[in-house]
Scaffold this motif. Structure first.
Motif, short mmCIF file in Angstrom:
data_model
loop_
_atom_site.label_atom_id
_atom_site.label_comp_id
_atom_site.label_asym_id
_atom_site.label_seq_id
_atom_site.Cartn_x
_atom_site.Cartn_y
_atom_site.Cartn_z
N LEU A 196 0.85 -1.19 0.00
CA LEU A 196 0.00 0.00 0.00
C LEU A 196 0.88 1.24 0.00
CD1 LEU A 196 -2.43 -1.33 2.72
CD2 LEU A 196 -2.97 -1.06 0.29
N VAL A 197 0.63 2.15 -0.91
CA VAL A 197 1.35 3.42 -0.96
C VAL A 197 0.32 4.52 -0.74
CG1 VAL A 197 2.72 5.00 -2.35
CG2 VAL A 197 3.14 2.55 -2.47
N ASN A 198 0.48 5.26 0.34
CA ASN A 198 -0.51 6.28 0.72
C ASN A 198 -1.92 5.68 0.70
OD1 ASN A 198 1.64 8.11 0.91
ND2 ASN A 198 1.45 8.64 -1.25
N GLY A 199 -2.02 4.43 1.16
CA GLY A 199 -3.31 3.76 1.28
C GLY A 199 -3.82 3.06 0.03
N LEU B 39 9.47 2.22 -9.34
CA LEU B 39 10.84 2.50 -8.90
C LEU B 39 10.81 3.09 -7.49
CD1 LEU B 39 12.31 4.07 -12.15
CD2 LEU B 39 12.67 1.75 -11.27
N ALA B 40 11.74 2.66 -6.66
CA ALA B 40 11.81 3.19 -5.29
C ALA B 40 11.94 4.71 -5.34
CB ALA B 40 12.97 2.56 -4.55
N ALA B 41 12.70 5.20 -6.31
CA ALA B 41 12.97 6.64 -6.39
C ALA B 41 11.71 7.47 -6.61
CB ALA B 41 13.97 6.91 -7.51
N GLN B 42 10.62 6.82 -7.05
CA GLN B 42 9.37 7.55 -7.26
C GLN B 42 8.64 7.81 -5.95
OE1 GLN B 42 8.14 4.36 -10.20
NE2 GLN B 42 6.99 6.09 -11.00
N HIS B 43 9.13 7.26 -4.86
CA HIS B 43 8.34 7.27 -3.63
C HIS B 43 8.89 8.16 -2.52
CE1 HIS B 43 5.51 4.45 -5.18
NE2 HIS B 43 6.53 3.76 -5.68
N GLU B 44 9.67 9.14 -2.91
CA GLU B 44 10.17 10.11 -1.94
C GLU B 44 8.99 10.68 -1.14
OE1 GLU B 44 13.37 11.31 -1.32
OE2 GLU B 44 12.52 12.65 0.19
N GLY B 45 9.07 10.57 0.18
CA GLY B 45 8.04 11.15 1.05
C GLY B 45 6.77 10.32 1.18
N ASP B 46 6.69 9.20 0.48
CA ASP B 46 5.45 8.42 0.53
C ASP B 46 5.34 7.59 1.81
OD1 ASP B 46 4.41 9.30 -1.82
OD2 ASP B 46 4.98 7.56 -3.00
N GLU B 47 4.10 7.25 2.13
CA GLU B 47 3.79 6.39 3.28
C GLU B 47 3.51 4.99 2.72
OE1 GLU B 47 2.91 7.89 6.61
OE2 GLU B 47 3.10 5.81 7.26
N ILE B 48 4.38 4.07 3.05
CA ILE B 48 4.26 2.73 2.48
C ILE B 48 3.94 1.73 3.59
CG2 ILE B 48 5.59 0.88 1.34
CD1 ILE B 48 7.19 3.33 0.07
N THR B 49 2.97 0.88 3.31
CA THR B 49 2.63 -0.17 4.28
C THR B 49 2.80 -1.52 3.62
OG1 THR B 49 0.98 1.30 5.29
CG2 THR B 49 0.86 -1.04 5.87
N THR B 50 3.57 -2.38 4.27
CA THR B 50 3.74 -3.75 3.78
C THR B 50 3.00 -4.68 4.73
OG1 THR B 50 5.70 -4.26 5.10
CG2 THR B 50 6.06 -3.11 3.00
N ILE B 51 3.01 -5.94 4.42
CA ILE B 51 2.32 -6.91 5.26
C ILE B 51 2.86 -6.85 6.70
CG2 ILE B 51 3.92 -8.82 4.71
CD1 ILE B 51 0.11 -9.19 5.09
N MET C 187 -8.41 -2.88 -1.59
CA MET C 187 -9.66 -3.05 -2.32
C MET C 187 -10.87 -2.66 -1.48
SD MET C 187 -12.14 -5.60 -2.30
CE MET C 187 -12.09 -7.29 -2.63
N LEU C 188 -10.86 -3.02 -0.22
CA LEU C 188 -11.98 -2.67 0.66
C LEU C 188 -12.08 -1.15 0.83
CD1 LEU C 188 -11.71 -5.57 3.26
CD2 LEU C 188 -13.44 -5.28 1.47
N GLU C 189 -10.93 -0.50 0.84
CA GLU C 189 -10.92 0.96 0.91
C GLU C 189 -11.48 1.57 -0.38
OE1 GLU C 189 -10.29 2.65 3.67
OE2 GLU C 189 -10.86 4.40 2.47
N GLU C 190 -11.14 0.96 -1.51
CA GLU C 190 -11.66 1.45 -2.80
C GLU C 190 -13.19 1.34 -2.83
OE1 GLU C 190 -9.57 -0.94 -5.66
OE2 GLU C 190 -7.63 -0.21 -4.93
#
Ligand code: FES
Ligand code: FES
Length: 173
Positions: free
Chosen positions: A55-58, A67-79, A117-120
């Protein structure tokens, strides 16, 4: 000529991380190889199986395609970041209760994808299976879940139990 690394920061599972990364590195490889977060799996590495979903910003994404470089400042959630201490996220608990996995390789991606998906659905995003354009969690049909989860492949074919788990979890999240 050597490729220079770029400095970047992002928040992963509520913790700030500063890394210097090869700009060609995918988010999946950064998570697994640089941060030791091996819950996200590499199945196809081509955006076709969903094993790498985070999940990136939810919002759910295939981390092998980003690319990791696209995610500067992002909030990432993994399992690894879904549970609250020892308390499983409702989707995780439902997968356990409904036996929604066999080998478990696809499971982290399935669970992250289901959370997104549930959030969508809550946000009213339509799908091809929706007749009214926005299914409600309390009216989640099997066809709706199959369509919305079609990017996540399970080679063990645990689909019936995955669907049961998601239907159950939808009532709680
Ligand atoms: S590893 Fe990313 S979609 Fe298969
Ligand atoms: S449980 Fe084995 S691939 Fe899904």
């Amino acid at each position: 000529m050597p490729i220079s690394r770029i400095p970047m920061t992002f928040r992963i599972n509520a913790t700030e991380h500063a890394l210097e990364l090869d700009p060609r590195m995918t988010l999946l490889d950064a998570l697994r190889n640089h941060l030791g977060l091996t819950g996200s799996k590499k199945g196809c590495d081509h955006g076709q199986c969903g094993a790498c979903t985070v999940l990136v910003n939810g919002r759910r994404i295939n981390s092998c395609l980003s690319l990791a470089a696209q995610h500067e400042g992002d909030e990432i959630t993994t399992i690894e970041g879904l549970a609250d201490g020892d308390e499983l996220h409702p989707v995780q608990a439902a997968f356990v209760a409904h036996d929604g996995f066999q080998c478990g390789y696809c499971t982290p991606g399935q669970i992250c994808s289901a959370v997104g998906m549930l959030e969508e659905i809550r946000a009213g995003w339509p799908s091809y299976a929706s007749t009214d354009g926005a299914a409600r969690p309390d009216a989640l049909t099997e066809a709706e879940i199959r369509e919305r989860m079609s990017g996540n492949i399970c080679r063990c074919a645990a689909y019936p139990n995955i669907i049961a788990a998601i239907r159950d979890a939808a009532k709680e999240v």
